[in-house]
Design a protein around this motif. Structure first.
Motif, mmCIF file in Angstrom:
data_model
loop_
_atom_site.group_PDB
_atom_site.id
_atom_site.type_symbol
_atom_site.label_atom_id
_atom_site.label_comp_id
_atom_site.label_asym_id
_atom_site.label_seq_id
_atom_site.Cartn_x
_atom_site.Cartn_y
_atom_site.Cartn_z
ATOM 1 N N HIS A 145 0.859 -1.188 0.000
ATOM 2 C CA HIS A 145 0.000 0.000 0.000
ATOM 3 C C HIS A 145 0.896 1.239 0.000
ATOM 4 C CE1 HIS A 145 -3.175 2.808 0.927
ATOM 5 N NE2 HIS A 145 -2.599 3.136 2.074
ATOM 6 N N THR A 146 1.874 1.235 0.886
ATOM 7 C CA THR A 146 3.001 2.162 0.857
ATOM 8 C C THR A 146 4.251 1.347 1.172
ATOM 9 O OG1 THR A 146 2.836 2.675 3.218
ATOM 10 C CG2 THR A 146 1.627 4.120 1.699
ATOM 11 N N SER A 147 5.414 1.932 0.932
ATOM 12 C CA SER A 147 6.646 1.195 1.192
ATOM 13 C C SER A 147 6.896 0.999 2.678
ATOM 14 C CB SER A 147 7.835 1.928 0.560
ATOM 15 O OG SER A 147 7.974 3.226 1.117
ATOM 16 N N ASP A 148 6.303 1.864 3.531
ATOM 17 C CA ASP A 148 6.564 1.785 4.970
ATOM 18 C C ASP A 148 5.429 1.123 5.746
ATOM 19 O OD1 ASP A 148 4.776 3.940 4.569
ATOM 20 O OD2 ASP A 148 5.437 4.927 6.408
ATOM 21 N N SER A 149 4.493 0.460 5.064
ATOM 22 C CA SER A 149 3.350 -0.134 5.752
ATOM 23 C C SER A 149 3.785 -1.306 6.650
ATOM 24 C CB SER A 149 2.320 -0.641 4.747
ATOM 25 O OG SER A 149 1.660 0.418 4.098
ATOM 26 N N VAL A 150 3.238 -1.329 7.850
ATOM 27 C CA VAL A 150 3.445 -2.452 8.763
ATOM 28 C C VAL A 150 2.102 -2.886 9.319
ATOM 29 C CG1 VAL A 150 5.788 -1.765 9.438
ATOM 30 C CG2 VAL A 150 3.827 -0.955 10.769
ATOM 31 N N SER A 151 2.057 -4.147 9.756
ATOM 32 C CA SER A 151 0.926 -4.663 10.498
ATOM 33 C C SER A 151 1.414 -5.065 11.883
ATOM 34 C CB SER A 151 0.312 -5.867 9.777
ATOM 35 O OG SER A 151 -0.214 -5.492 8.519
ATOM 36 N N PHE A 152 0.477 -5.197 12.818
ATOM 37 C CA PHE A 152 0.825 -5.574 14.187
ATOM 38 C C PHE A 152 -0.006 -6.788 14.590
ATOM 39 C CE2 PHE A 152 1.504 -0.941 14.030
ATOM 40 C CZ PHE A 152 2.862 -0.902 14.352
ATOM 41 N N TRP A 153 0.710 -7.880 14.888
ATOM 42 C CA TRP A 153 0.040 -9.098 15.340
ATOM 43 C C TRP A 153 0.004 -9.105 16.863
ATOM 44 C CZ3 TRP A 153 2.749 -14.111 16.648
ATOM 45 C CH2 TRP A 153 1.808 -15.108 17.001
ATOM 46 N N ILE A 154 -1.170 -9.383 17.417
ATOM 47 C CA ILE A 154 -1.374 -9.425 18.860
ATOM 48 C C ILE A 154 -1.799 -10.846 19.216
ATOM 49 C CG2 ILE A 154 -2.595 -8.391 20.801
ATOM 50 C CD1 ILE A 154 -3.322 -6.134 18.650
ATOM 51 N N HIS A 185 1.244 3.695 -5.677
ATOM 52 C CA HIS A 185 2.351 3.531 -6.606
ATOM 53 C C HIS A 185 2.861 4.910 -7.053
ATOM 54 C CE1 HIS A 185 4.648 1.371 -9.655
ATOM 55 N NE2 HIS A 185 4.318 2.318 -10.496
ATOM 56 N N PRO A 186 4.176 5.108 -7.195
ATOM 57 C CA PRO A 186 5.244 4.096 -7.206
ATOM 58 C C PRO A 186 5.851 3.793 -5.846
ATOM 59 C CG PRO A 186 6.125 6.190 -7.900
ATOM 60 C CD PRO A 186 4.658 6.415 -7.686
ATOM 61 N N ASP A 187 5.462 4.524 -4.788
ATOM 62 C CA ASP A 187 5.997 4.217 -3.462
ATOM 63 C C ASP A 187 5.603 2.805 -3.046
ATOM 64 O OD1 ASP A 187 7.159 4.801 -0.823
ATOM 65 O OD2 ASP A 187 5.084 4.803 -0.149
ATOM 66 N N GLY A 188 4.350 2.455 -3.245
ATOM 67 C CA GLY A 188 3.897 1.098 -3.000
ATOM 68 C C GLY A 188 3.892 0.310 -4.293
ATOM 69 N N THR A 189 4.279 -0.956 -4.228
ATOM 70 C CA THR A 189 4.334 -1.776 -5.436
ATOM 71 C C THR A 189 3.478 -3.022 -5.271
ATOM 72 O OG1 THR A 189 6.203 -3.219 -4.832
ATOM 73 C CG2 THR A 189 6.731 -1.027 -5.738
ATOM 74 N N ILE A 272 -3.389 2.748 -10.398
ATOM 75 C CA ILE A 272 -3.647 1.315 -10.264
ATOM 76 C C ILE A 272 -3.066 0.552 -11.458
ATOM 77 C CG2 ILE A 272 -5.466 -0.442 -10.205
ATOM 78 C CD1 ILE A 272 -7.204 1.685 -8.739
ATOM 79 N N ALA A 273 -3.301 1.070 -12.650
ATOM 80 C CA ALA A 273 -2.784 0.409 -13.850
ATOM 81 C C ALA A 273 -1.263 0.411 -13.862
ATOM 82 C CB ALA A 273 -3.330 1.104 -15.091
ATOM 83 N N ALA A 274 -0.650 1.505 -13.425
ATOM 84 C CA ALA A 274 0.805 1.581 -13.402
ATOM 85 C C ALA A 274 1.396 0.531 -12.473
ATOM 86 C CB ALA A 274 1.245 2.973 -12.975
ATOM 87 N N ALA A 275 0.732 0.277 -11.371
ATOM 88 C CA ALA A 275 1.217 -0.754 -10.450
ATOM 89 C C ALA A 275 1.166 -2.134 -11.094
ATOM 90 C CB ALA A 275 0.383 -0.738 -9.169
#
Length: 286
Positions: A145-154, A185-189, A272-275
């Motif tokens: 979604h972005t290059s710096d996206s994180v998720s947190f598992w609990i 995009h282009p930060d997120g791929t 979206i198409a560029a991605a």
């Protein structure tokens, strides 16, 4: 440590991109909490609702799942209000406790793009375990979604290391409670995003707590739908390239995918198409 109480506070900032609004999570035990995604700036009602959920407990850390303003806008103010550090995967969103109030800084981005703060904490790292009263959070990088996206598992059981025992997954914008995620995009791929979905799939027994839309009981079910959708879209793109030529650009491809009257801004369909095109290039199909 045991499974924490998790409060979900939805901001009143609905839009096509935020669905019903951006959700802040407050989780922890009787003495201490973590805030995940403070929310946008200029929404005082939301800030007060989050403070009510904190209910006088110590805020040990403020976490951001990614850089978008509807998640980070209130970060500096919360750092001041709760005297707690802000941490994200991107160093630009790591801010010392107090939000820099000791020397008059407001936590805003400077010309370099970095947050102007003294003694900023370290960025989040893959597999890092964050302990808070009554909870353990595990950092899972989920770029796309972005290059710096994180998720947190609990995990429900803090001794669980592989996700088999379920628990909950805070996914930010990587997986939503309704609809699908747009890649910035282009930060997120798309290449990163598909890998992130596969990684989340390994924690499929967890329930899904997204930053937009309702919570869902099965992370696996939603991730499977996402993967199927992305694969179908890629097959559609392959067919359009075969029919219209490999030189088809993102603007034209976006129109072919969504039609002239999709209701989506042209910039969104082009992104979206560029991605899609970028991913096919990365895997050697263009």
């Amino acid at each position: 440590m045991t499974a924490p109480r998790i409060d979900r506070i939805r901001c009143d900032n609905p839009s096509p991109m935020t669905l019903q609004g951006t959700i802040t999570h407050v989780l922890g035990g009787a003495r201490q909490v973590v805030i995940v995604d403070p929310g946008p700036a200029d929404h005082p009602e939301h800030r007060e609702a989050v403070a009510a959920a904190v209910a006088g407990r110590e805020v040990s850390t403020i976490l951001v799942t990614h850089r978008h303003g509807d998640h980070t806008g209130a970060a500096a103010e919360f750092a001041r209000r709760f005297d707690a550090p802000v941490r994200g995967a991107d160093p630009s969103w790591c801010l010392a406790a107090g939000g820099g109030h000791d020397d008059g800084h407001d936590g805003a981005r400077g010309p370099s793009g970095a947050v102007d703060a003294v003694d900023a904490p370290a960025p989040l790292t893959d597999g890092e375990r964050l302990a808070v009263d009554g909870a353990a959070l595990v950092v899972i990088p989920t770029p796309g979604h972005t290059s710096d996206s994180v998720s947190f598992w609990i995990p429900d059981d803090p001794s669980d290391v592989d996700g088999a025992g379920g628990g909950a997954m805070l996914t930010g914008d990587t997986v939503l409670g309704a609809g699908t995620t747009m890649l910035d995009h282009p930060d997120g791929t798309l290449t990163d995003y598909l890998a992130s979905l596969e990684r989340l799939r390994a924690h499929g027994a967890a329930r899904l707590l997204p930053a937009h839309g309702p919570e869902r009981e099965s992370l696996a079910a939603v991730v499977d739908d996402y993967l199927a959708h992305r694969r179908e879209r890629l097959d559609q793109v392959r067919g359009l390239l075969a029919a219209h030529g490999q030189d088809l650009d993102a603007v034209a491809l976006g129109r072919l995918i969504y039609g002239e009257d999709s209701g989506l801004p042209a910039g969104v369909t082009t992104k979206i198409a560029a991605a899609q095109l970028d991913h096919l290039h990365r895997i050697g199909e263009r």
